[in-house]
Design a protein around this motif. Sequence first.
Motif, PDB file in Angstrom:
ATOM      1  N   UNK A 105     -13.600  41.052   3.765  1.00  0.00           N
ATOM      2  CA  UNK A 105     -14.454  41.981   3.016  1.00  0.00           C
ATOM      3  C   UNK A 105     -13.729  43.301   2.792  1.00  0.00           C
ATOM      4  N   UNK A 106     -13.069  43.749   3.815  1.00  0.00           N
ATOM      5  CA  UNK A 106     -12.329  45.006   3.670  1.00  0.00           C
ATOM      6  C   UNK A 106     -11.264  44.864   2.590  1.00  0.00           C
ATOM      7  N   UNK A 107     -10.588  43.711   2.594  1.00  0.00           N
ATOM      8  CA  UNK A 107      -9.541  43.471   1.598  1.00  0.00           C
ATOM      9  C   UNK A 107     -10.123  43.502   0.182  1.00  0.00           C
ATOM     10  N   UNK A 108     -11.291  42.889   0.004  1.00  0.00           N
ATOM     11  CA  UNK A 108     -11.908  42.869  -1.333  1.00  0.00           C
ATOM     12  C   UNK A 108     -12.232  44.283  -1.794  1.00  0.00           C
ATOM     13  N   UNK A 109     -12.815  45.069  -0.892  1.00  0.00           N
ATOM     14  CA  UNK A 109     -13.160  46.447  -1.245  1.00  0.00           C
ATOM     15  C   UNK A 109     -11.896  47.232  -1.572  1.00  0.00           C
ATOM     16  N   UNK A 110     -10.870  47.051  -0.746  1.00  0.00           N
ATOM     17  CA  UNK A 110      -9.624  47.794  -0.954  1.00  0.00           C
ATOM     18  C   UNK A 110      -8.993  47.416  -2.293  1.00  0.00           C
ATOM     19  N   UNK A 120     -12.477  53.122 -19.033  1.00  0.00           N
ATOM     20  CA  UNK A 120     -13.749  53.309 -18.339  1.00  0.00           C
ATOM     21  C   UNK A 120     -14.459  51.967 -18.194  1.00  0.00           C
ATOM     22  N   UNK A 121     -14.394  51.163 -19.252  1.00  0.00           N
ATOM     23  CA  UNK A 121     -15.051  49.850 -19.198  1.00  0.00           C
ATOM     24  C   UNK A 121     -14.364  48.959 -18.166  1.00  0.00           C
ATOM     25  N   UNK A 122     -13.023  48.943 -18.189  1.00  0.00           N
ATOM     26  CA  UNK A 122     -12.279  48.103 -17.248  1.00  0.00           C
ATOM     27  C   UNK A 122     -12.584  48.530 -15.807  1.00  0.00           C
ATOM     28  N   UNK A 123     -12.567  49.838 -15.568  1.00  0.00           N
ATOM     29  CA  UNK A 123     -12.818  50.341 -14.214  1.00  0.00           C
ATOM     30  C   UNK A 123     -14.212  49.956 -13.753  1.00  0.00           C
ATOM     31  N   UNK A 166     -17.730  46.643 -10.467  1.00  0.00           N
ATOM     32  CA  UNK A 166     -18.918  45.783 -10.417  1.00  0.00           C
ATOM     33  C   UNK A 166     -18.579  44.435  -9.802  1.00  0.00           C
ATOM     34  N   UNK A 167     -17.455  43.859 -10.228  1.00  0.00           N
ATOM     35  CA  UNK A 167     -17.056  42.549  -9.699  1.00  0.00           C
ATOM     36  C   UNK A 167     -16.786  42.652  -8.195  1.00  0.00           C
ATOM     37  N   UNK A 168     -16.096  43.715  -7.804  1.00  0.00           N
ATOM     38  CA  UNK A 168     -15.796  43.927  -6.386  1.00  0.00           C
ATOM     39  C   UNK A 168     -17.074  44.042  -5.576  1.00  0.00           C
ATOM     40  N   UNK A 169     -18.050  44.794  -6.113  1.00  0.00           N
ATOM     41  CA  UNK A 169     -19.313  44.988  -5.401  1.00  0.00           C
ATOM     42  C   UNK A 169     -20.076  43.679  -5.281  1.00  0.00           C
TER      43      UNK A 169
END
Length: 153
Positions: free
Chosen positions: A9-14, A134-137, A142-145
């Motif tokens: 999970x940490x890796x995904x957030x990072x 901005x859209x990409x970010x 969103x995907x990460x969350x």
Amino acid sequence: MSRPNRQLRFAIVAVSAVLTLAAFVAPLPAVASAPQARRIEISARQFAYEPATLNVQRGDTITVHLESLDAAHGLAVDGYAVNIQAEPGKSADVTFVADKEGKFKFRCSIACGTLHPFMIGELDVTPNYPFARAIIATLITAIGAVIYFWNRT
Ligand SMILES: [Cu+2]
């Protein structure tokens, strides 16, 4: 579904955070800005436009003011519903939104002489980078969350 551990999970957030940052600092051309209104004055004479190349950004609202210096000339943009005609002392205006990306030829739409078919200019509509960033970010975040919370349950 296997239970992912804390490290994953940490890796995904990072990774999400790093990608989001990267989307903002990636070395894309820094000339872009929010969509804006632009007025472009073009003069036409046998058999050329001045300027012959128009650089705009996608989303810009373009007003073209066409002035003819010798005979009647037109200006029609390929791919856009734009076609105006001017003659000496009688200019023409058109306003449109550059909503399609790419390079579009514009041509004289009045037979004005022997080299009329070669009276061509180019409209270059480039992407609006800050907007795209901005859209990409937002997407990456969103995907990460989603992945993060999906794995928690
Ligand atoms: Cu012409």
